[in-house]
Design an enzyme around this catalytic site. Structure first.
Site, PDB file in Angstrom:
ATOM      1  N   ASN A  60       1.055 -33.084  30.203  1.00 29.41           N
ATOM      2  CA  ASN A  60       2.358 -32.237  29.824  1.00 29.41           C
ATOM      3  C   ASN A  60       3.496 -32.482  30.924  1.00 29.41           C
ATOM      4  OD1 ASN A  60       0.881 -31.388  27.670  1.00 29.41           O
ATOM      5  ND2 ASN A  60       0.448 -29.536  28.456  1.00 29.41           N
ATOM      6  N   HIS A 146       1.241 -20.763  19.373  1.00 26.97           N
ATOM      7  CA  HIS A 146       0.565 -20.737  20.374  1.00 26.97           C
ATOM      8  C   HIS A 146      -0.765 -19.841  20.504  1.00 26.97           C
ATOM      9  CE1 HIS A 146      -0.922 -21.198  24.750  1.00 26.97           C
ATOM     10  NE2 HIS A 146      -0.648 -22.373  24.331  1.00 26.97           N
ATOM     11  N   GLU A 192       8.103 -20.869  18.362  1.00 25.95           N
ATOM     12  CA  GLU A 192       8.461 -21.831  19.130  1.00 25.95           C
ATOM     13  C   GLU A 192       9.431 -22.658  18.976  1.00 25.95           C
ATOM     14  OE1 GLU A 192       4.519 -23.694  20.045  1.00 25.95           O
ATOM     15  OE2 GLU A 192       3.649 -21.755  19.872  1.00 25.95           O
ATOM     16  N   SER A 196       3.232 -27.040  19.959  1.00 27.25           N
ATOM     17  CA  SER A 196       2.185 -27.867  21.009  1.00 27.25           C
ATOM     18  C   SER A 196       1.416 -28.719  20.396  1.00 27.25           C
ATOM     19  CB  SER A 196       1.876 -26.608  21.752  1.00 27.25           C
ATOM     20  OG  SER A 196       0.978 -25.767  20.909  1.00 27.25           O
ATOM     21  N   ASP A 221       9.368 -19.117  22.096  1.00 21.86           N
ATOM     22  CA  ASP A 221       8.629 -19.660  23.375  1.00 21.86           C
ATOM     23  C   ASP A 221       8.832 -21.119  23.350  1.00 21.86           C
ATOM     24  OD1 ASP A 221       6.640 -20.819  24.729  1.00 21.86           O
ATOM     25  OD2 ASP A 221       4.849 -20.039  23.783  1.00 21.86           O
ATOM     26  N   HIS A 224       7.382 -26.283  25.536  1.00 20.67           N
ATOM     27  CA  HIS A 224       7.812 -27.656  25.169  1.00 20.67           C
ATOM     28  C   HIS A 224       9.082 -28.229  25.250  1.00 20.67           C
ATOM     29  CE1 HIS A 224       3.295 -28.248  25.215  1.00 20.67           C
ATOM     30  NE2 HIS A 224       3.588 -27.332  24.213  1.00 20.67           N
ATOM     31  N   LYS A 253       4.881 -27.669  32.147  1.00 25.84           N
ATOM     32  CA  LYS A 253       5.262 -28.741  31.256  1.00 25.84           C
ATOM     33  C   LYS A 253       6.387 -29.447  32.027  1.00 25.84           C
ATOM     34  CE  LYS A 253       2.525 -26.869  28.016  1.00 25.84           C
ATOM     35  NZ  LYS A 253       2.072 -25.342  27.549  1.00 25.84           N
TER      36      LYS A 253
END
Ligand SMILES: *Cc1c(COP(=O)(O)O)cnc(C)c1O
Length: 432
Positions: A60, A146, A192, A196, A221, A224, A253
């Site tokens: 990541n 997540h 998100e 993910s 969130d 990423h 990440k």
């Protein structure tokens, strides 16, 4: 006395039996997880596992900062100046100068009144949901959120609805249900920036719009997305031009280290500083780590950050183009058709690439065993890609989850695609 000894034995027996049942079930479902001892070697793209060196497509560390000389220097200088531990919770003596500076710079950079740093994204998500949600509140979370978000939501006293992945109509229908709630109940929409396991973006502009219309709070969130997209790497929310009430960014990440922060308004931040137990009763991140993260933020904001993001985008586009060619060729092979009608008890489908333009590039294989076999086959070719299976992803969508980083070269991506093509062919052949 005698009976208490017996009770203890009986009770231990009960625990052991319960544990055995769970472990056996896990094994029977082919879901037994194993941790591998590994170490990256001088760079993110090379990993050593059990004395064997592999090309790493599972990291990541998207911008390749974990081995950046400036990051290592920041760690060395930080350790020399501040030692290696923070010595306490931020409410005692753990709120170090570098940590305070990190929070201030994060808040400025991302356009919030305040940032509060937690030791991990998992903790930050749990802390936010735990503190905000009371008994009659409602959480409306994307189905693919997540585990740290969904688990916190399930354990919270509020009610959890899970809307269809990235589906605005589904979100709206739950928001309408919530409108019937009493005046004292709040609604929190959770999603998100980039998912993910699928690597796709949430339509944050539309989500923000319907959330605002329903007068609900929005929590995003962006584990990423931060560092990867948006102006100066400000992330998915910047990219979509929105400002959620609670923004979560993590440092494991693109920041190449670890830790996380909640970005909040002044009132919310005060509330968290007073009442967030995972903050108050947990050791603050070491000042050395805060120094590393300040360095990461500086690189991410700089021209070098832009160059790394451009390299990353080029690598992602190149991988997708090459992989699509391979999949098209494979689909034209006669033995690749009607895979599901194979006599084997393992049914194979033609793998497909999910629609993702992020560093997360999932190739859906289908059956758990097939994903495991292809991943093992890639290893024999010197390539490390992990297979992701249910319950992390929905049943029958076991996949290879490739991550492309700015640290990879075109040659490495070529090697990955070539290896994938033959690994798929070799495994599909098994059942024909
Ligand atoms: C990785 C991740 C987390 C957890 O962050 P950590 O800092 O690794 O604990 C939370 N949310 C999402 C979406 C993630 O991908």
């Amino acid at each position: 006395m005698k009976s208490s000894i017996k009770n203890r034995e009986t009770s231990l027996f009960m625990w052991n039996r319960r544990i055995q049942i769970a472990l056996n079930e896990q094994k029977a479902k082919d879901r037994y997880r194993q941790r591998q001892r590994c170490v990256t070697q001088d760079c993110t793209h090379s990993i050593r596992v059990d004395h064997q060196v592999y090309m790493n497509f599972s990291s990541n560390d998207y911008l390749g900062l974990a081995h950046h000389p400036k990051m290592i220097e920041a760690a060395e200088l930080g350790a020399k100046r501040f030692g290696v531990g923070s010595g306490g919770s931020p409410h005692v003596t753990g709120y170090s100068e570098p940590l305070a500076m990190l929070e201030e710079k994060l808040a400025n950079w991302l356009g919030y009144d305040a940032a509060i740093v937690y030791p991990s994204g998992f903790t930050a998500n749990q802390a936010a949901i735990k503190l905000l949600i009371a008994r009659n509140d409602v959480m409306i979370a994307d189905r693919l959120s997540h585990a740290s978000l969904l688990e916190a939501a399930m354990f919270s006293p509020g009610r959890l609805y899970r809307f269809k992945h990235n589906d605005i109509a589904s979100l709206e229908s739950y928001l309408e249900k919530g409108a019937e709630l009493s005046e004292e109940s709040g609604q929190l929409v959770i999603t998100e920036g980039i998912f993910s396991m699928d690597g796709d973006h949430a339509p944050l502009d539309q989500i923000a719009k319907v959330t605002q219309k329903a007068e609900a709070l929005l929590m995003v969130d962006d584990a990423h997305g931060i560092g990867i997209c948006g102006e100066q790497g400000r992330g998915s929310c910047d990219h979509y031009g929105i400002k959620p009430d609670i923004l979560v960014v993590t440092f494991g990440k693109a920041f190449g280290c670890s830790g996380a922060a909640l970005l909040l308004s002044k009132e919310f931040a005060q509330y968290f500083v007073q009442f967030s137990k995972p903050l108050i009763y947990s050791t603050a991140i070491p000042p050395m780590q805060a120094a590393i993260l300040l360095q990461a933020m500086e690189i991410i904001q700089s021209q070098e950050g832009d160059i790394r993001r451009q390299t990353l985008a080029r690598n992602i586009a190149y991988f997708r183009a090459e992989m699509t060619k391979v999949l098209t060729t494979l689909s034209q092979k006669p033995q690749m058709n009607n895979m599901d009608e194979s006599l084997s008890n393992i049914s194979y489908q033609l793998p497909y690439l999910l629609e993702s333009h992020s560093p997360i590039q999932p190739l859906v294989i289908g059956e758990d065993q097939a994903a495991l076999d292809i991943s093992a086959n890639l290893r024999t070719k010197g390539i490390w890609v992990s297979a992701i299976r249910p319950p992390t992803v929905p049943p029958k969508t076991a996949r290879l989850r490739m991550t492309i980083t700015a640290d990879h070269t075109v040659e490495m991506i070529d090697a990955l695609v070539t290896a994938l093509e033959s690994a798929i062919l070799e495994n599909m052949d098994q059942v024909l």
